[in-house]
Design a protein around this motif. Structure first.
Motif, PDB file in Angstrom:
ATOM      1  N   ASN A   1      24.163 -17.808  16.949  1.00 56.48           N
ATOM      2  CA  ASN A   1      22.749 -17.773  17.294  1.00 56.48           C
ATOM      3  C   ASN A   1      21.862 -18.049  16.091  1.00 56.48           C
ATOM      4  OD1 ASN A   1      21.927 -17.071  20.150  1.00 56.48           O
ATOM      5  ND2 ASN A   1      23.526 -15.543  19.850  1.00 56.48           N
ATOM      6  N   ILE A   2      22.209 -17.460  14.951  1.00 60.62           N
ATOM      7  CA  ILE A   2      21.404 -17.675  13.739  1.00 60.62           C
ATOM      8  C   ILE A   2      21.424 -19.145  13.351  1.00 60.62           C
ATOM      9  CG2 ILE A   2      21.204 -17.181  11.277  1.00 60.62           C
ATOM     10  CD1 ILE A   2      22.257 -14.362  11.861  1.00 60.62           C
ATOM     11  N   ALA A   3      22.629 -19.730  13.329  1.00 61.37           N
ATOM     12  CA  ALA A   3      22.745 -21.145  12.957  1.00 61.37           C
ATOM     13  C   ALA A   3      21.988 -22.028  13.938  1.00 61.37           C
ATOM     14  CB  ALA A   3      24.222 -21.542  12.907  1.00 61.37           C
ATOM     15  N   HIS A   4      22.108 -21.737  15.228  1.00 64.34           N
ATOM     16  CA  HIS A   4      21.428 -22.543  16.246  1.00 64.34           C
ATOM     17  C   HIS A   4      19.911 -22.428  16.093  1.00 64.34           C
ATOM     18  CE1 HIS A   4      21.107 -24.754  19.982  1.00 64.34           C
ATOM     19  NE2 HIS A   4      20.316 -23.804  20.477  1.00 64.34           N
ATOM     20  N   ALA A   5      19.433 -21.211  15.839  1.00 61.68           N
ATOM     21  CA  ALA A   5      17.988 -21.009  15.667  1.00 61.68           C
ATOM     22  C   ALA A   5      17.459 -21.772  14.455  1.00 61.68           C
ATOM     23  CB  ALA A   5      17.687 -19.514  15.532  1.00 61.68           C
ATOM     24  N   LYS A   6      18.185 -21.741  13.369  1.00 60.64           N
ATOM     25  CA  LYS A   6      17.765 -22.482  12.177  1.00 60.64           C
ATOM     26  C   LYS A   6      17.692 -23.972  12.468  1.00 60.64           C
ATOM     27  CE  LYS A   6      19.378 -19.348   8.504  1.00 60.64           C
ATOM     28  NZ  LYS A   6      18.178 -19.392   7.628  1.00 60.64           N
ATOM     29  N   MET A   7      18.666 -24.461  13.219  1.00 57.75           N
ATOM     30  CA  MET A   7      18.665 -25.874  13.576  1.00 57.75           C
ATOM     31  C   MET A   7      17.490 -26.199  14.500  1.00 57.75           C
ATOM     32  SD  MET A   7      19.467 -28.211  16.117  1.00 57.75           S
ATOM     33  CE  MET A   7      20.489 -27.267  17.253  1.00 57.75           C
ATOM     34  N   LEU A   8      17.212 -25.326  15.483  1.00 56.08           N
ATOM     35  CA  LEU A   8      16.092 -25.567  16.398  1.00 56.08           C
ATOM     36  C   LEU A   8      14.768 -25.631  15.644  1.00 56.08           C
ATOM     37  CD1 LEU A   8      16.946 -23.249  19.461  1.00 56.08           C
ATOM     38  CD2 LEU A   8      17.204 -25.734  19.304  1.00 56.08           C
ATOM     39  N   GLU A   9      14.612 -24.780  14.652  1.00 58.49           N
ATOM     40  CA  GLU A   9      13.389 -24.819  13.844  1.00 58.49           C
ATOM     41  C   GLU A   9      13.285 -26.120  13.070  1.00 58.49           C
ATOM     42  OE1 GLU A   9      10.875 -24.275  10.270  1.00 58.49           O
ATOM     43  OE2 GLU A   9      13.062 -24.510  10.319  1.00 58.49           O
ATOM     44  N   SER A  10      14.408 -26.617  12.593  1.00 61.65           N
ATOM     45  CA  SER A  10      14.397 -27.852  11.782  1.00 61.65           C
ATOM     46  C   SER A  10      14.034 -29.081  12.607  1.00 61.65           C
ATOM     47  CB  SER A  10      15.763 -28.052  11.115  1.00 61.65           C
ATOM     48  OG  SER A  10      16.727 -28.506  12.045  1.00 61.65           O
ATOM     49  N   VAL A  11      14.252 -29.026  13.923  1.00 62.61           N
ATOM     50  CA  VAL A  11      13.935 -30.184  14.771  1.00 62.61           C
ATOM     51  C   VAL A  11      12.672 -29.946  15.595  1.00 62.61           C
ATOM     52  CG1 VAL A  11      16.334 -30.947  14.872  1.00 62.61           C
ATOM     53  CG2 VAL A  11      15.454 -29.416  16.668  1.00 62.61           C
ATOM     54  N   GLY A  12      11.933 -28.863  15.291  1.00 61.12           N
ATOM     55  CA  GLY A  12      10.637 -28.634  15.901  1.00 61.12           C
ATOM     56  C   GLY A  12      10.642 -27.892  17.210  1.00 61.12           C
ATOM     57  N   LEU A  13      11.777 -27.301  17.594  1.00 60.88           N
ATOM     58  CA  LEU A  13      11.831 -26.564  18.849  1.00 60.88           C
ATOM     59  C   LEU A  13      11.552 -25.074  18.664  1.00 60.88           C
ATOM     60  CD1 LEU A  13      14.866 -28.341  20.571  1.00 60.88           C
ATOM     61  CD2 LEU A  13      12.433 -28.585  21.100  1.00 60.88           C
TER      62      LEU A  13
ATOM     63  N   ILE B   1      15.882 -19.102  22.456  1.00 62.12           N
ATOM     64  CA  ILE B   1      17.110 -19.273  21.679  1.00 62.12           C
ATOM     65  C   ILE B   1      18.130 -20.157  22.391  1.00 62.12           C
ATOM     66  CG2 ILE B   1      18.316 -17.250  22.618  1.00 62.12           C
ATOM     67  CD1 ILE B   1      18.346 -18.222  18.931  1.00 62.12           C
ATOM     68  N   HIS B   2      18.000 -20.273  23.725  1.00 64.86           N
ATOM     69  CA  HIS B   2      19.006 -21.010  24.489  1.00 64.86           C
ATOM     70  C   HIS B   2      18.692 -22.506  24.597  1.00 64.86           C
ATOM     71  CE1 HIS B   2      22.659 -20.694  26.829  1.00 64.86           C
ATOM     72  NE2 HIS B   2      22.118 -21.362  27.843  1.00 64.86           N
ATOM     73  N   SER B   3      17.572 -22.930  24.033  1.00 64.40           N
ATOM     74  CA  SER B   3      17.205 -24.346  24.115  1.00 64.40           C
ATOM     75  C   SER B   3      18.295 -25.222  23.503  1.00 64.40           C
ATOM     76  CB  SER B   3      15.887 -24.601  23.364  1.00 64.40           C
ATOM     77  OG  SER B   3      14.853 -23.799  23.888  1.00 64.40           O
ATOM     78  N   GLY B   4      18.651 -26.296  24.218  1.00 61.30           N
ATOM     79  CA  GLY B   4      19.632 -27.244  23.681  1.00 61.30           C
ATOM     80  C   GLY B   4      21.044 -26.717  23.649  1.00 61.30           C
ATOM     81  N   ARG B   5      21.310 -25.684  24.438  1.00 58.07           N
ATOM     82  CA  ARG B   5      22.630 -25.064  24.373  1.00 58.07           C
ATOM     83  C   ARG B   5      23.059 -24.637  25.768  1.00 58.07           C
ATOM     84  NH1 ARG B   5      23.227 -19.862  20.539  1.00 58.07           N
ATOM     85  NH2 ARG B   5      21.809 -19.064  22.123  1.00 58.07           N
ATOM     86  N   SER B   6      24.362 -24.736  26.029  1.00 59.48           N
ATOM     87  CA  SER B   6      24.945 -24.214  27.260  1.00 59.48           C
ATOM     88  C   SER B   6      25.787 -22.995  26.909  1.00 59.48           C
ATOM     89  CB  SER B   6      25.829 -25.283  27.908  1.00 59.48           C
ATOM     90  OG  SER B   6      26.691 -24.726  28.867  1.00 59.48           O
TER      91      SER B   6
END
Length: 444
Positions: A38-50, A103-108
């Motif tokens: 979750n932490i890694a995914h959240a960091k990535m979502l922030e980097s792409v503007g989500l 947090i679930h954006s872009g993820r299944s």
């Protein structure tokens, strides 16, 4: 509501009980890894503007608190919550409202399960590798200690040629080197990032899968999103195949201890506190620890076959059948680690009996030495073989207990230094430090 539940749908309690099964129990193993994902995914979502930077900060802080609760044993999956992924998202949403829902954006849930399973398997394989190395070091130590203590060698359970406890301990040490190669292969497969593969077909969001790969300390990623999903089952089977190979080594060693400890062999002694007694026979000192090691590891050897049967005839894509793989994989790590620990304890206290081959009943062990003696004198090997056979049949054979074994890996040249170099090379290939560094950065 479930992550997948629609407003208009209801759930049968009977069906829910059947489909969830032991998943909530098994998912407790995954809790810390779900937080890291979750932490890694959240960091990535922030980097792409989500996510905004403020939203990332809120999520990161809350996820770190959940992680600490997990480490302290305070985390639980509540009644009515389907799995660990739902529980973590529920906790985030309760605390952060709509930010938690993002947090679930872009993820299944499919790739969420996959990344948790990869992280879990990678971590537990590291534990198995380190425990195996600890057992290896003890075996080499005892091999060197007992290099001059001779032991009957057997083929077909009949005395064959002289061996030694140095060879016996060292043989299982080198077996662990090969087992470590298999553990390393399993680790390599578990060390690939499936996050971002979604339900197996990717996402229209501009996800940065290379970034999550680096954040989670993976060696590389599963590039093809369909294959990322297909790695489910293969990862578990490869890990359990490595555990099965390791189990084979331990079970065989345990069987040797059972034999060698018996009065008929009487090669080794287990201290009293490592044995059990009989309820009727006062003389009994049973090697239950070795027998249970044999049984537990033999049972582990069957697990790759169970994985094969669960995965049989499945087409590509995700199928709920795969949920059952958790019940095979996760307890297996606990079992093999317990077996490695007990095997180490048993071998550490095993007492070796010296001067075994002085007994006249072992005279025939030295028949090959007599053949070789004649060969050195110039007699052709086949003639020397027949001559010694005749001496044995006629009762004129005289056993010489002088041994001169010098080639690599023999009684007089164990090559334990070279075997240790092989083990060192296998251990160096894992790259555990990269994973530890990445995890520490995620939790900062």
């Amino acid at each position: 509501m479930k992550l997948w539940q629609k407003e208009t749908t209801s759930i049968s309690e009977k069906i829910e009980k059947f489909t969830v099964g032991r998943d909530r129990e098994m998912d407790l193993y995954l809790a810390p890894y779900d937080v890291l994902g979750n932490i890694a995914h959240a960091k990535m979502l922030e980097s792409v503007g989500l996510l905004t930077s403020d939203e990332l900060r809120l999520l990161h802080d809350e996820l770190r608190l959940i992680y600490q609760d997990i480490l302290q044993g305070k985390f639980e999956i509540e009644d009515g919550v389907e799995d660990v992924h739902s529980q973590v998202e529920l906790m985030l949403t309760r605390k952060l409202g709509d930010v938690g829902k993002k947090i679930h954006s872009g993820r299944s849930r499919n790739d969420q399960v996959l990344v948790d399973m990869k992280l879990f398997t990678r971590s537990r394989l590291e534990e198995v590798a380190l425990a195996s190395r600890k057992l290896f070091d003890l075996l080499v130590k005892r091999s060197n200690q007992h290099k001059n203590d001779l032991l009957p060698g057997y083929t077909h359970l009949q005395i064959a040629m002289p061996s030694s406890f140095g060879l016996w301990f060292g043989a299982y040490g080198e077996a662990l080197v090969d087992d470590m190669s298999m553990i390393q292969t399993a680790y390599k497969l578990a060390n690939k990032n499936p996050l971002g593969s979604g339900a197996g077909y990717g996402s229209s969001f501009p996800l940065n899968r290379t970034m999550t790969t680096e954040l989670l300390g993976f060696e590389t990623l599963h590039y093809n999103v369909v294959y990322a999903q297909m790695s489910r089952g293969k990862t578990e089977q490869t890990a359990l195949t490595a555990i099965a190979a390791l189990s084979s080594t331990i079970s065989r060693m345990a069987m040797d201890v059972c034999l060698y400890n018996s009065q008929n062999f009487a090669f080794v002694t287990l201290p009293d506190d490592l044995t059990t007694g009989s309820s009727i026979m006062p003389h009994k000192k049973n090697p239950d620890v070795a027998e249970l090691l044999r049984a537990k590891t033999n049972r582990l050897k069957a697990l790759p076959t169970e994985i094969t049967m669960v995965m049989s005839n499945l087409p590509s894509g995700y199928h709920r059948d795969m949920q059952l793989l958790k019940e095979l994989l996760m307890p297996a790590f606990d079992e093999i680690l317990d077996c490695l620990d007990i095997a180490h304890f048993m071998l550490e206290h095993l007492q070796v009996k010296p001067d075994l081959l002085a007994d006249k009943k072992y005279d025939l062990l030295f028949s090959v030495e007599r053949v070789n003696e004649l060969v050195v004198q110039g007699v052709p090997f086949r003639d020397a073989y027949r001559q010694v056979g005749k001496e044995i049949n006629e009762g004129t054979y005289q056993a010489s207990r002088t041994l001169n074994h010098t080639h690599e890996g023999s009684i007089g040249n164990l090559c334990n230094d070279q075997i240790t170099e092989l083990m060192n090379a296998e251990m160096a290939r894992f790259g555990f430090e990269k994973v530890h560094t990445a995890t520490a950065k995620l939790l900062k």
